[in-house]
Every structure is written in C-alpha cells, then in structure tokens.
Design an enzyme around this catalytic site. Structure first.
Site, PDB file in Angstrom:
ATOM      1  NE  ARG A 170      36.751  45.159  37.553  1.00  0.00           N
ATOM      2  CZ  ARG A 170      35.996  46.171  37.122  1.00  0.00           C
ATOM      3  NH1 ARG A 170      35.411  47.008  37.979  1.00  0.00           N
ATOM      4  NH2 ARG A 170      35.790  46.344  35.841  1.00  0.00           N
ATOM      5  CB  SER A 220      40.204  41.466  32.809  1.00  0.00           C
ATOM      6  OG  SER A 220      39.464  41.913  31.714  1.00  0.00           O
ATOM      7  CD  GLU A 290      39.309  42.341  37.255  1.00  0.00           C
ATOM      8  OE1 GLU A 290      39.816  43.233  36.540  1.00  0.00           O
ATOM      9  OE2 GLU A 290      38.177  41.870  37.051  1.00  0.00           O
TER      10      GLU A 290
END
Ligand code: FAD
Length: 299
Positions: A170, A220, A290
């Site tokens: 990520r 998420s 995230e």
C-alpha cells in the site's frame, strides 16, 4: 485568484461539497474543484497554482479518502474526466489516471490479457491505484505496471519505470514526492478469456459475500499489521456494530467503517481513533490507517 475567468474552457466548481464525490459520502467543501480533460489542462492548472502559490490537492475516484468536515483550501484537481484507455501493443494497455481500474480489467478481458483479475472489484482510478499500490487476493498493482507518467508540482513531465516507483505494501514513491500521476502503462500476459472471466466472477462473488457493499465506505480502513489480521483484531475486541454518530464498524466485515446514518467525517475520524486506542490497549498493536485523511477540521 480568479480561476474561473482564467480557465473558461475547464470545468471548475467553486465551494463544491466533496461529500458528493467521496465514497463515504462525507467531507467539507473544496474552494475550487477542477476537472481537467487532458494532460495539457492539468499542466496549465499546475503552473497557475505554482505561480500563485496556492495549495493543490489531487483526487482520483475518492474511494480511499476521508475529507475532513472543514474541507480543502485552494485548488483540488479531480482526475475522473481523464479516463481514456487503449491497447498500445499486444501485451500493453495504457490508461489515463482518471480511468476506472474496474473498466481496465474489462478491457484486459476483452483482449484476453491476464494479470489484472485481482483488481476487478477495486473501485479506484488508475492514478489512485498506483499511488496506493492497490491490491487484493494476492495481487498488487505493482505486479503489472510498466511505466508511469507524472507531472511534478513544478510543472515537469517525467516517466517512472516500475522499479523507480518503490512499490511496497500500500505504498509508492508518489506518497512522498507529491507528483500528479497522468497516465500509466500496464504489462500483461496473453491468456485465455474464459479462464480470466471465471477468475473475475469468482473474486466478485467473494467480495460481494464478505464486504458491506450495500453501504457507503472507504474499503479497508487500516493496513494489515505484521503478524495479525485487522478484521479479527477488531472483531475479537467486540467492536463490530460500535457506532459514533452515523459511522459504524461494519457487522459484515470488521475492517470496514460504514456510513449507516448521515455520518460526518468527524464521526469517521473519532471512530478510527477509538478503534486504534482500543486495539492498542487490548493487544499493544498499532493500527495504521490505509485510508488517506485530508483537509481541515471545522473551526
Ligand atoms: P483516491 O481515494 O481519490 O485517493 C487516494 C490517494 O491517492 C490520495 O492521497 C490521492 O491524493 C492520491 N491520488 C489519487 N489520484 C492521484 C493521481 N492521479 N496522482 C497522484 N495522486 C493521486 N483498495 C485496495 O487496495 N484493495 C481492495 O480490495 C479495495 N477494496 C475496496 C472496496 C471498497 C468498497 C472501497 C470503497 C474501497 C476499496 N479499496 C481497496 C480502496 C480504494 O479503492 C483503493 O485504494 C484505490 O486504489 C483508491 O483509488 P482512488 O482513485 O479512489 O483514490
């Protein structure tokens, strides 16, 4: 600054609520929200912003963002009108940064190209997917990127080869450099259309059965901490269904926060802080977001 008079041919909205665009349906107003149609329009805006010393923020499809309730000052470029995509040679697809990642997976299927199946349900733009190194079901965008064209905040156009993007979980170099991603070339492999479709259908079914797609969310919320599953940590802490204002820890997937009742961005950020504090207290694990949290608090 008179952006609207200076650029009569570019779509520009003043004091535009970003809650109309974010996947969480939350967030304050942008002073100026700009929708360039091509890289020349991006270049003009970037140079103007630099000369006028204004703040500049770039958005893709706003599916991984929480914009705070005070909104964003200065100029916000939203890339979603730059959405062309095409095959440029047998195994290479090229897409502008605002193109939909999901639509790119369909183009790959049309040409019997394999490698992008994992992305068939990720609702981001190409630029956002590269910036985040988006991934799912064992695949990551970094596995299929050949080159990325960007414009720097100084107006310089550059091309990054895959290794220069410093991709990791990520993460990409663009999170540090703040360049604006303009277009991307993807290297795929020749495959069998029936098998590609079967895999995409399978992953779509998995996603629909596990994720609360019936509510607004940003996917998420937290990164996966080394050695743990975020969803399980949150579930075991008894936080599923916990609500602050209109934001709720999803009962279907504990890694998601869903907007169940006109949530504000503050409801989201308060709930995120509550989850982080609870998991730290219970497990001594730091949950890092995230989702990107940007903009200003309300005065
Ligand atoms: P945005 O949310 O608009 O922006 C995210 C960041 O990228 C921001 O910091 C922004 O400044 C930057 N950015 C965007 N475009 C550019 C550009 N052109 N140049 C420079 N910077 C840019 N993510 C996954 O990785 N895997 C999943 O399986 C997944 N599933 C999801 C499911 C749902 C239901 C939802 C709502 C989200 C999911 N996400 C998932 C999160 C999200 O879709 C991805 O992170 C996606 O890549 C974000 O792209 P975006 O265009 O929406 O970016």
């Amino acid at each position: 600054m008179n952006l609207l008079e200076k650029f009569p041919n570019i779509k520009i909205l003043k004091d535009e609520p970003l809650s109309k665009y974010t996947y969480t349906k939350t967030g304050g107003k942008a002073d100026y929200l700009v929708f360039p149609k091509d890289r020349f329009q991006v270049e003009s805006i970037v140079n103007f912003v630099k000369d006028q010393q204004l703040a500049l923020t770039v958005l893709g499809n706003a599916s991984n963002l929480i914009v705070k309730d005070g909104g964003i000052r200065g100029v916000v470029i939203m890339m979603t009108e730059m959405k062309s995509m095409r095959r440029i040679d047998s195994n290479t697809l090229e897409a502008e940064s605002g193109a939909s990642l999901i639509k790119l997976t369909h183009l790959a299927l049309d040409h019997s190209l394999t490698g992008l199946e994992f992305a068939c349900g990720i609702p981001g733009s190409i630029g956002g997917a590269v910036y985040m190194n988006a991934g799912a079901y064992g695949g990551e965008v970094k596995d299929v990127i050949d080159e990325v064209d960007v414009i720097s905040r100084d107006g310089l156009i550059k091309t990054f080869k895959n290794p220069d993007c410093h991709f990791s979980y990520r993460h990409s170099i663009f999170q540090e450099q703040n360049d604006l991603i303009l277009s991307v070339r993807f290297k795929l492999q020749a495959g069998d259309a029936a098998l590609i479709k079967e895999e995409m259908d399978h992953l779509t079914h998995l996603r629909q059965s596990k994720q609360p797609l019936e509510y607004p969310s940003c996917g998420s919320v937290f990164k996966r901490p080394e050695g743990y599953y975020t969803g399980k940590l949150i579930q075991d802490a008894g936080l599923q269904g916990h609500r602050i204002g209109g934001a709720e820890v999803s009962k279907k997937h504990a890694g998601f926060i869903v907007n169940v009742d006109n949530a504000t961005a503050t409801d989201y950020t308060d709930l995120i802080a509550f989850i982080q504090a609870t998991i730290w207290k219970k497990n001594q694990v730091r949950l890092e977001t995230e989702v990107r949290i940007i903009g200003e608090d309300v005065d």
